[in-house]
Structures are given as C-alpha cells and as structure tokens.
Enzyme design. Structure first.
Site, short mmCIF file in Angstrom:
data_model
loop_
_atom_site.label_atom_id
_atom_site.label_comp_id
_atom_site.label_asym_id
_atom_site.label_seq_id
_atom_site.Cartn_x
_atom_site.Cartn_y
_atom_site.Cartn_z
CB CYS A 175 -0.85 0.04 1.18
SG CYS A 175 -2.06 -1.43 1.40
NE ARG A 180 4.91 1.36 0.07
CZ ARG A 180 5.83 1.12 0.85
NH1 ARG A 180 6.80 1.44 0.49
NH2 ARG A 180 5.58 0.52 2.08
CD1 TRP A 199 -0.96 -6.32 -3.08
CD2 TRP A 199 -1.19 -6.86 -0.75
NE1 TRP A 199 -0.82 -7.69 -2.99
CE2 TRP A 199 -0.83 -8.00 -1.47
CE3 TRP A 199 -1.22 -6.91 0.47
CZ2 TRP A 199 -0.74 -9.29 -1.11
CZ3 TRP A 199 -1.30 -8.18 1.20
CH2 TRP A 199 -0.90 -9.14 0.30
CG ASN A 232 0.45 1.95 3.89
OD1 ASN A 232 -0.31 2.04 3.17
ND2 ASN A 232 1.52 2.34 3.49
N GLY A 233 -1.02 -1.31 6.68
CA GLY A 233 -0.53 -2.22 7.79
C GLY A 233 -2.02 -2.94 7.95
CD GLU A 275 15.33 -14.67 -7.50
OE1 GLU A 275 14.92 -15.15 -6.77
OE2 GLU A 275 15.17 -13.38 -7.75
CE LYS A 279 12.18 -12.14 -9.68
NZ LYS A 279 13.07 -12.11 -8.26
CD GLU A 326 8.39 -12.30 -8.24
OE1 GLU A 326 7.81 -11.76 -7.53
OE2 GLU A 326 9.63 -12.13 -8.74
CG HIS A 329 15.27 -38.58 -4.87
ND1 HIS A 329 15.76 -39.79 -4.39
CD2 HIS A 329 16.60 -38.25 -5.14
CE1 HIS A 329 16.95 -39.86 -4.50
NE2 HIS A 329 17.74 -39.10 -4.94
CE LYS A 389 10.90 -3.69 -5.28
NZ LYS A 389 11.58 -4.97 -5.85
C1 F6R Z 1 10.46 -11.39 -5.39
C2 F6R Z 1 10.46 -10.36 -4.56
C3 F6R Z 1 10.04 -10.58 -2.97
C4 F6R Z 1 10.96 -10.03 -2.03
C5 F6R Z 1 10.79 -10.34 -0.84
C6 F6R Z 1 11.61 -9.60 0.26
O1 F6R Z 1 10.89 -10.94 -6.67
O2 F6R Z 1 10.88 -9.12 -4.65
O3 F6R Z 1 10.32 -12.06 -2.84
O4 F6R Z 1 12.41 -10.49 -2.29
O5 F6R Z 1 9.43 -9.90 -0.43
O6 F6R Z 1 11.62 -8.22 0.08
P1 F6R Z 1 12.88 -7.29 0.72
O7 F6R Z 1 14.27 -7.77 0.28
O8 F6R Z 1 12.47 -6.05 0.51
O9 F6R Z 1 12.84 -7.56 2.14
#
Ligand code: F6R
Length: 616
Positions: free
Chosen positions: A2, A27, A74, A100-101, A489, A493, A496, A512, A611
């Site tokens: 948010c 966000r 969000w 937010n929260g 990773e 990617k 997501e 396995h 994010k």
């Molecule tokens: C994936 C992604 C998330 C962040 C995770 C941690 O692409 O962006 O998995 O890596 O939410 O975020 P930070 O690094 O900000 O603590």
C-alpha cells in the site's frame, strides 16, 4: 505494501497526489483513492482497479483543495472494490483516514463500535480505525480542533493491535494532516510553505529532498508552515532531518518499457556500486566499516544465521555457500517468517544477518527483533538506507543498488550476493584464506560487471527462447550447489511475473519424484555452469531428455558439448564457481521477463503482488 501520500500547501493537491500515487503504484495497485479538504468539507473519490481509474475520475470531477491524503491499496481485508478503497470516513463523515498495515483486533473494535451505534460501509480494518479515531474526537467543545484531532489519534492508537502507517484529515481542522506509524513506514517531506507525508520517499522526491523519517510510536502534525512530532503517549519525539540521496531520474523508467528490464540492465553498475571502495588489494580482503565490529568480535563469530524472505532469502542461500566455503563458519539460512516463531538454538557468538532490499519487510524485521531479544549481534544487508531494518540493526552493509521499483527483485539479488562475497572474503581472511586467494577473488569479482554486460548482449537470443516456450503451463528449474538457490530464484521470477507454475530443485532430486512431471510440454531449465558438478548435471539433463522433456541450459562458454543434450543453450562467460550465481541468474531474469511480455503480462505490477511486504 500500500502507498500513502498526503499534501498540504498552496497548490491544488490532486495532481500532486496522483503523481505521488503513480510513483507508489508498485506498493499496491488494486484500488486507489483520495480525500481533499477545501474548508467546505471533505471530498472523497475512490476507485477499484489501477490508479488510472482514479485519475479519470479526478479529471471528470475536478475536485478542489490544497490539503489532501491519498492511497493505493494492496488488499488485506475485503475485496478490491470502490467501497473498500481508502480513504475511509468515520461515523460523522467529517474525518478521513488512509492506512497501511493490518489492525489485528479490528473485529472486536468493530463489534464494540457497532454497539456504540456506528455503522460501517466496508469490510476493511481501516474503516474501523477511522471510526475509532472519530469516536475519540471530542466535537463538543470549543477547544482547538487541531489539538482535539491529535489527541484523538493519540487516544485511539494505543487501543489498536497490529501495524499502521496512517494519514488523517478532519473537516474541523483543515489546516493540518496528522500522521502516525507503528511498523509501517512514514516519512515527512519538508518544503517551502508546503509539507508532505508519504509511505516512501519516491512519492515526494520530485518536490523535496529534505525529509524526516518517522519512528514507531511517532504522531506527526504537518501544516503549510511546519511540522510537529510527538510520541503517541505525549511529549516531543526525537526528530532528525535527512537528505534523500537519489534523484527522481533513478525512480523513472527512462527509455525502458518496464522497470524490471531497466533494473536487469543496471546490474553491471549496481554491482560496481556494491563493491566500490570496499576492496583492499594490498591485504587481499574486504573493508566493511559499517559492520561496527572489532577484529576481535569478528574473529569470535562461530555461527551465522541469515534471515530474509523471497528473493533476498535466495541471495542468503548463495551467501551460505560463499561464507562457508571462504570462511568455514557454519552458516544457515532461516526464512524470516519461520525464524520469528521458531526457537533456533544459538551460541553467544552467533551473528544474525538480515537481508532486505526494502528494509521494511515485516517478517524480516520481526526476525531481527527476535534475534535482538535473544541477545544476538544483528547486522543488516539492506538497500534502503532510511529503512526501519537499517536503523534497528547494530551495523551492516548497504548494497547501494539505487531504487528498485519493479515488483520482481532483480538487481537487489545480485548486489546482495556481491556484498555477501565481501563478507565471506573478510571472514575468510580472518581465518585461513590466503592473501593470494583473497586477491584472486577480488580480481574475479571486479570482472563480474563486464561479464554481466556480455550476457545482457545476448538478450535477443534469450527473447527468442522465451517466445518459443511462452505458451507452456509449467517449468522446472534445476541447479546444484550454489546454483540451487539460483534455480529457486529463476522459478520464483517465472511464477511471479508470467504466472507459469514453476519450481526449483537440486538437479539430483529430480529422480526422487519430480521426474514424474517430465513430458514434452514441460520444459526444464538447467543451470549447469562448468563447475565440480557439471558432469552430474549433464547426466540429469540426459534423464530428462530420455523422457522427451525439453531442456534449456545455462552453461559456461567453451563447453559446446552441452548443445548435444540441451535443446537451447544460453552461455555465460567463464568465472570461478563461487561467483557463478552472479552470472547464471541474469539469463533467468531475462527469460522470465520475455516470457511474461510474450504472454501479455503486466511485468512491473504482477497480479496479487506488491513490493515491500509490510504485512505479516
Ligand atoms: C521477489 C520479491 C520478493 C522480495 C521479498 C523480500 O521478486 O521481490 O520475494 O524479495 O518480499 O523483500 P525485501 O528484500 O524488501 O525484504
């Protein structure tokens, strides 16, 4: 998660709020809204969907007001609808809140407020907060409405369990915005005859570089001419004015179609920034003054726990390999959300390191606080220098990657791995690593940015591969040793941003169970650089090919034999195996990017994500 921006000044607020929301959209982006105060009441406009929907509504309505608060959401409580979008009003309709929260006891508060005659029009926890503050606001006296509003916020918030970053306006007090934080970031922007309140400096960096980062339990009142910060329980709070160290250009896409692609291409430079000034060629070691630890303290460390979430956690897993192989210190990665509720055994010389791009991830912050409670020395590997994690750790290493706006983390991963290489080198040199080996590693690390540029130059080839496989429903990612986290990773990617189901595995685990999935429609991506397990990886590839599974291989140049077994190959330049994750991850980032683009996905704003995850 948010985004909030508030403005009070001499200009019309709505364009400033819309521009700020656009910058905060990463966000959260399922609904947005604003409330403006113009001395004749509050005007609230809310729309489900992207900020563009709000922009159109604002263009039609043309609301006036030089004071306003706004929010991009969000969803946590309640679906993304107009009614659930922020701002929310109180019972009187004279007070509006953005938040937010998460308010954990919102149900009890809601039931109690209903008993007091309040009615609710949304399913959100935020509306409960608005009603609670409104309940505490005493509208019956002649005393200063600003004092009454601040008092209402200070009385209401201690009744709340959970996290919040809020901005509040009231019809009776049109010359102020009141903000408060606990667990969700909030920053005050200082201007000439105007002030801002935002969840993230990127929302206000075009207007001002002078900011005050609020601390937990702060309650701030901003007006056109000033600001005042108090503790939620009363009394003046500690205030420090900081200067924002990035420019608005850094937070713009420039000529790139997406932030994610821009940030992938920034990696040669972001890695240079992560290691610059931190290498001693004379001593063959790293210089990390920010750790705030003496040589003696460093030497005593007998165990390291790395805690993080998502991509940062995958970087931590690469870090575990690096630190253990370079320094022989037992290191383990604990997913932050698990660590906080587990009782992980520690020694008195265990070092806790949390890794976070945003520095605001609530689970990582909670892991940090849990480790501190247990008396551990805690360091942070953080990008956002003004973040809560940066402030609460005893020391650490900033990755200096610049703002990462794409929701999918890319450059933060490689910068985190680069600084963990420095950490491994430093610890290694304190223990048994020779200066010659140290110097060799430094030379190889310094060569990485140019090697990344060579991989980026193959983007067209990777795009073609991506387009070939863009229609598939699933993908497997395989890697071994320090490339197993890269497989995780790569799969993250892919999931997501392209919504293709993908999973990462150690290559040998295939037989396995996972091999049951292999079929012509399910490609496997093998990360198979030329290292100690290269031949083993080739055998695993053969096993997949024998079952008609297509294989994309990421391999080291000079080993063309891999073309005999894999359907498609992306080559990386040669490098020592300890550093190969810094290279092997790049083709995987590009692969997921181009697959997502080919599938028409919104790369920078993937479905259901946002994010900086500031809710548990
Ligand atoms: C994936 C992604 C998330 C962040 C995770 C941690 O692409 O962006 O998995 O890596 O939410 O975020 P930070 O690094 O900000 O603590």
């Amino acid at each position: 998660m948010c985004g909030i921006i508030g403005y009070i000044g001499k200009r019309q607020a709505s364009p400033i709020l819309l521009d700020g929301l656009r910058r905060l959209e990463y966000r959260g982006y399922d609904s947005a809204g604003m409330a403006l105060s113009n001395g004749h009441g509050l005007e609230v406009i809310r729309r489900a969907g992207r900020i563009e929907n709000l922009r159109k509504a604002v263009a039609e309505i043309n609301p006036r007001g030089e004071v306003g608060i706004s929010h991009t959401r969000w969803a946590t409580h309640g679906a993304p609808t107009d009614a659930n979008a922020h701002p929310h009003k109180d019972e009187s309709g004279k007070l509006a809140v953005v938040h937010n929260g998460v308010i954990e006891n919102y149900q009890q508060l809601r039931d109690w407020l209903k008993g007091e005659g309040h009615t609710f029009s949304s399913e959100t926890d935020t509306e409960v907060l608005a009603h609670l503050i409104g309940f505490e606001y005493d509208g019956s006296t002649e005393t200063d409405p600003i004092q009454r509003l601040v008092g209402a916020v200070q009385t209401a918030l201690p009744r709340v369990k959970g996290t919040y970053g809020i901005a509040v306006i009231h019809e009776d007090a049109p010359s102020v915005i009141v903000g408060a934080r606990l667990g969700s970031p909030l920053v005050v922007g200082l201007g000439e005859g105007e002030h801002y309140l935002a969840s993230d400096v990127s929302a206000i960096v075009t207007h001002t570089k002078d900011v005050v980062y609020l601390n937990d339990y702060d309650v701030v009142t901003i007006s056109r001419t000033g600001y005042d910060v108090q503790h939620v329980e009363g009394g003046a709070a500690r205030v420090t004015v900081s200067r924002v160290d990035f420019t608005e250009d850094e937070a713009e896409k420039g000529d790139f179609p997406h932030f994610m692609l821009k940030e992938i291409y920034e990696q040669p430079n972001s890695i240079r920034n992560a290691i610059r000034g931190r290498l001693s060629k004379d001593e063959g070691t790293a210089i990390l003054g920010g750790l705030q630890m003496t040589q003696q303290e460093l030497r005593q460390v007998d165990r390291i726990i790395l805690s993080a979430c998502g991509t940062a956690c995958h970087a931590g897993m690469v870090g575990e390999y690096l630190i253990e192989s370079l320094a022989r210190i037992p290191t383990e990665v604990e997913i932050a959300s698990e660590f906080r509720y587990r009782n992980v055994p520690t020694t008195k010389d265990t070092l806790q390191i949390v890794i976070s791009q945003s520095g605001e991830t609530i689970d990582t912050l909670a892991a940090l606080r849990e480790a501190k409670r247990k008396g551990l020395k805690c360091l942070g590997i953080v990008n956002n220098v003004a973040s809560t994690i940066a402030r609460e750790t005893d020391g650490g290493i900033y990755i200096h990657a610049g703002p990462e706006i794409g929701v999918a983390a890319t450059k933060s991963f490689t910068s985190q791995v680069a600084v963990m290489t420095l950490l491994g080198l430093l610890f290694g040199r304190i223990h048994h690593l020779s200066s010659t080996d140290g110097l060799e590693l430094i030379d190889e690390l310094e060569a990485i940015p140019d090697k990344i540029s060579q991989i980026l130059a193959q983007a067209d080839h990777i795009k073609q591969i991506a387009e070939k496989y863009a229609h598939v429903e699933g993908m497997l990612f395989m890697g071994r040793l320090n490339n197993y986290p890269v497989a995780l990773e790569g799969a993250l990617k892919m999931k997501e941003i392209s919504y293709i189901y993908a999973s990462g595995h150690p290559s040998a685990e295939l037989k396995h169970g996972v091999i049951a999935l292999v079929k012509p429609e399910l490609p496997s991506v093998f990360i198979a650089p030329h290292d100690a397990v290269f031949e083993k990886n080739i055998s695993n590839i053969e096993e997949v090919k024998a079952r008609k599974g297509p294989v994309i291989a990421v391999a080291t140049e000079g080993h063309p034999n891999i073309e005999k077994v894999a359907d498609d190959v992306i080559y990386i330049p040669r490098c020592p195996s300890s550093l190969s994750p810094l290279l092997t991850v790049i083709p995987l980032q590009l692969l997921s990017y181009y697959v997502a683009v080919a599938r028409g996905c919104d790369v920078d704003k993937p479905r259901n994500l946002a994010k900086s995850v500031t809710v548990e």
